[in-house]
Design an enzyme around this catalytic site. Sequence first.
Site, PDB file in Angstrom:
ATOM      1  CD  GLU A  32      -2.410  -1.347   2.722  1.00 40.80           C
ATOM      2  OE1 GLU A  32      -3.564  -1.774   2.805  1.00 40.80           O
ATOM      3  OE2 GLU A  32      -1.707  -1.105   3.719  1.00 40.80           O
ATOM      4  CG  ASP A  48      -4.743  -3.960   8.511  1.00 46.59           C
ATOM      5  OD1 ASP A  48      -4.979  -5.094   8.045  1.00 46.59           O
ATOM      6  OD2 ASP A  48      -3.614  -3.606   8.851  1.00 46.59           O
TER       7      ASP A  48
HETATM    8  P1  NAD Z   1       2.284 -10.411  13.485  1.00 47.15           P
HETATM    9  O1  NAD Z   1       2.172 -11.394  12.383  1.00 47.15           O
HETATM   10  O2  NAD Z   1       3.632 -10.077  14.017  1.00 47.15           O
HETATM   11  O3  NAD Z   1       1.389 -10.897  14.729  1.00 47.15           O
HETATM   12  C1  NAD Z   1       0.075 -11.358  14.600  1.00 47.15           C
HETATM   13  C2  NAD Z   1      -0.177 -12.389  15.703  1.00 47.15           C
HETATM   14  O4  NAD Z   1      -1.556 -12.768  15.640  1.00 47.15           O
HETATM   15  C3  NAD Z   1       0.630 -13.670  15.546  1.00 47.15           C
HETATM   16  O5  NAD Z   1       1.415 -13.882  16.707  1.00 47.15           O
HETATM   17  C4  NAD Z   1      -0.439 -14.751  15.346  1.00 47.15           C
HETATM   18  O6  NAD Z   1      -0.093 -15.997  15.936  1.00 47.15           O
HETATM   19  C5  NAD Z   1      -1.636 -14.116  16.050  1.00 47.15           C
HETATM   20  N1  NAD Z   1      -2.929 -14.661  15.663  1.00 47.15           N
HETATM   21  C6  NAD Z   1      -3.383 -14.960  14.405  1.00 47.15           C
HETATM   22  N2  NAD Z   1      -4.638 -15.435  14.476  1.00 47.15           N
HETATM   23  C7  NAD Z   1      -4.987 -15.416  15.793  1.00 47.15           C
HETATM   24  C8  NAD Z   1      -6.159 -15.784  16.500  1.00 47.15           C
HETATM   25  N3  NAD Z   1      -7.224 -16.295  15.867  1.00 47.15           N
HETATM   26  N4  NAD Z   1      -6.191 -15.618  17.853  1.00 47.15           N
HETATM   27  C9  NAD Z   1      -5.101 -15.114  18.515  1.00 47.15           C
HETATM   28  N5  NAD Z   1      -3.954 -14.770  17.900  1.00 47.15           N
HETATM   29  C10 NAD Z   1      -3.901 -14.909  16.536  1.00 47.15           C
HETATM   30  O7  NAD Z   1       1.539  -9.091  12.984  1.00 47.15           O
HETATM   31  P2  NAD Z   1       1.622  -7.624  13.602  1.00 47.15           P
HETATM   32  O8  NAD Z   1       2.688  -6.823  12.930  1.00 47.15           O
HETATM   33  O9  NAD Z   1       1.590  -7.710  15.090  1.00 47.15           O
HETATM   34  O10 NAD Z   1       0.238  -7.038  13.071  1.00 47.15           O
HETATM   35  C11 NAD Z   1      -0.977  -7.536  13.575  1.00 47.15           C
HETATM   36  C12 NAD Z   1      -2.119  -7.045  12.720  1.00 47.15           C
HETATM   37  O11 NAD Z   1      -2.234  -5.623  12.865  1.00 47.15           O
HETATM   38  C13 NAD Z   1      -1.915  -7.290  11.221  1.00 47.15           C
HETATM   39  O12 NAD Z   1      -3.145  -7.718  10.674  1.00 47.15           O
HETATM   40  C14 NAD Z   1      -1.533  -5.943  10.664  1.00 47.15           C
HETATM   41  O13 NAD Z   1      -1.923  -5.792   9.317  1.00 47.15           O
HETATM   42  C15 NAD Z   1      -2.310  -5.025  11.586  1.00 47.15           C
HETATM   43  N6  NAD Z   1      -1.766  -3.677  11.711  1.00 47.15           N
HETATM   44  C16 NAD Z   1      -2.657  -2.666  11.774  1.00 47.15           C
HETATM   45  C17 NAD Z   1      -2.199  -1.372  11.925  1.00 47.15           C
HETATM   46  C18 NAD Z   1      -3.189  -0.259  12.026  1.00 47.15           C
HETATM   47  O14 NAD Z   1      -2.803   0.910  11.946  1.00 47.15           O
HETATM   48  N7  NAD Z   1      -4.446  -0.550  12.240  1.00 47.15           N
HETATM   49  C19 NAD Z   1      -0.827  -1.099  11.975  1.00 47.15           C
HETATM   50  C20 NAD Z   1       0.070  -2.173  11.945  1.00 47.15           C
HETATM   51  C21 NAD Z   1      -0.421  -3.457  11.825  1.00 47.15           C
END
Ligand code: NAD
Length: 355
Positions: free
Chosen positions: A66, A237
């Site tokens: 993005e 997101d």
């Molecule tokens: P990451 O991959 O480091 O961590 C995600 C975690 O979620 C993993 O440890 C995984 O095991 C866990 N997980 C997956 N499914 C699960 C479930 N059903 N129950 C419990 N845990 C579960 O990712 P990250 O960098 O921590 O990002 C997390 C999310 O936040 C991503 O989807 C990312 O796109 C989003 N994000 C959003 C913003 C925002 O501004 N809103 C900013 C950054 C990241």
Amino acid sequence: MSASDPGLLSLVPFVSVDAMMRIVWDIGVERALTELAAYIEEDFRRWELFDKTPRIAAHSAEGVIELMPTSDGATYGFKYVNGHPKNAAAGRQTVTAFGVLSHVDSGYPMLISEMTILTALRTAATSALAARALAPPQARTMAIIGNGAQCEFQAVAFKAICGVECVRLYDIDPRATRKAAANLEGSGLAVVACGSSEGAILGAEIVTTCTADKRFATILTDNMVGPGVHLNAIGGDCPGKTELHRDILLRSEIFVEYPPQTRIEGEIQQLPGDYPVTELWKVLTGQAQGRRDARQITLFDGVGFAIEDFSALRYIRDQVARTGDYQKLDLLADPDDPRDLYGMLLRHRPESPPK
Ligand code: NAD
């Protein structure tokens, strides 16, 4: 770093990952998050001044890449960011990013920066800023479901900005929860590792969901969310990627960053396009009400918006102007005669051209 400084116009200040970590530790993580939240709030308060557009997304089966641009008329900024939930299994980050700030008057970049760490900081600062306006004021316990890269940033921001004292962690991968709990040792937060999301939300007045899965997931079901809770849902997101059961949305007062983007990417993609939501900037400027009463369920449907990245880059620009801790990138061609670009290339012709 002003547009009139020719030295800084051709050599662009670059903040590497190493430099970003030095900046954060020089300031202190909690203080950096608090100061960053103040920069974001300042920009949300002048929201109407900014050029705004939903981010430009290139989707694939594996994830999304993005571009997130905005401008306040004097400074332009954009972030390049990806989201690839399967990256973790290959030892890579789910989310990586870098960004640029430029002078609108010349179009020349004034800063290029790593933004993987900065995105985690700005996401946490934005979440905590929203919660300060929306969560029950006495909230001291937060559940965090999804204990990946964003988790500890969220925990520390909520401690620094909202006064959270205890975090209850759950992840489907227990290694992620162990990692987060170990990283939060010595943070001043009480940390409870839980074996299920139902266990994690017990006694929590705030629930943060930050899981990564490219599908309509149900991290929280309707019966798990009691009255008065503040939900900080940041993992959903992207189109087709949500975390909350639709019935929770119907019982909540929903707050968003920029509706045209959130309706495509956020939890509210599950609702009709005209479903009423409140923009966070209006709450921060007193034009809309935040939490109404103690029993209301508030939901910050956070997807991450370009203005938050702009604020974060502005914050880092001000820090490196203070510390001088950056590299100078030879990014822009700078011939003596601006029209003689080819002449500059000719003058750099090697004596004996490579075969
Ligand atoms: P990451 O991959 O480091 O961590 C995600 C975690 O979620 C993993 O440890 C995984 O095991 C866990 N997980 C997956 N499914 C699960 C479930 N059903 N129950 C419990 N845990 C579960 O990712 P990250 O960098 O921590 O990002 C997390 C999310 O936040 C991503 O989807 C990312 O796109 C989003 N994000 C959003 C913003 C925002 O501004 N809103 C900013 C950054 C990241």
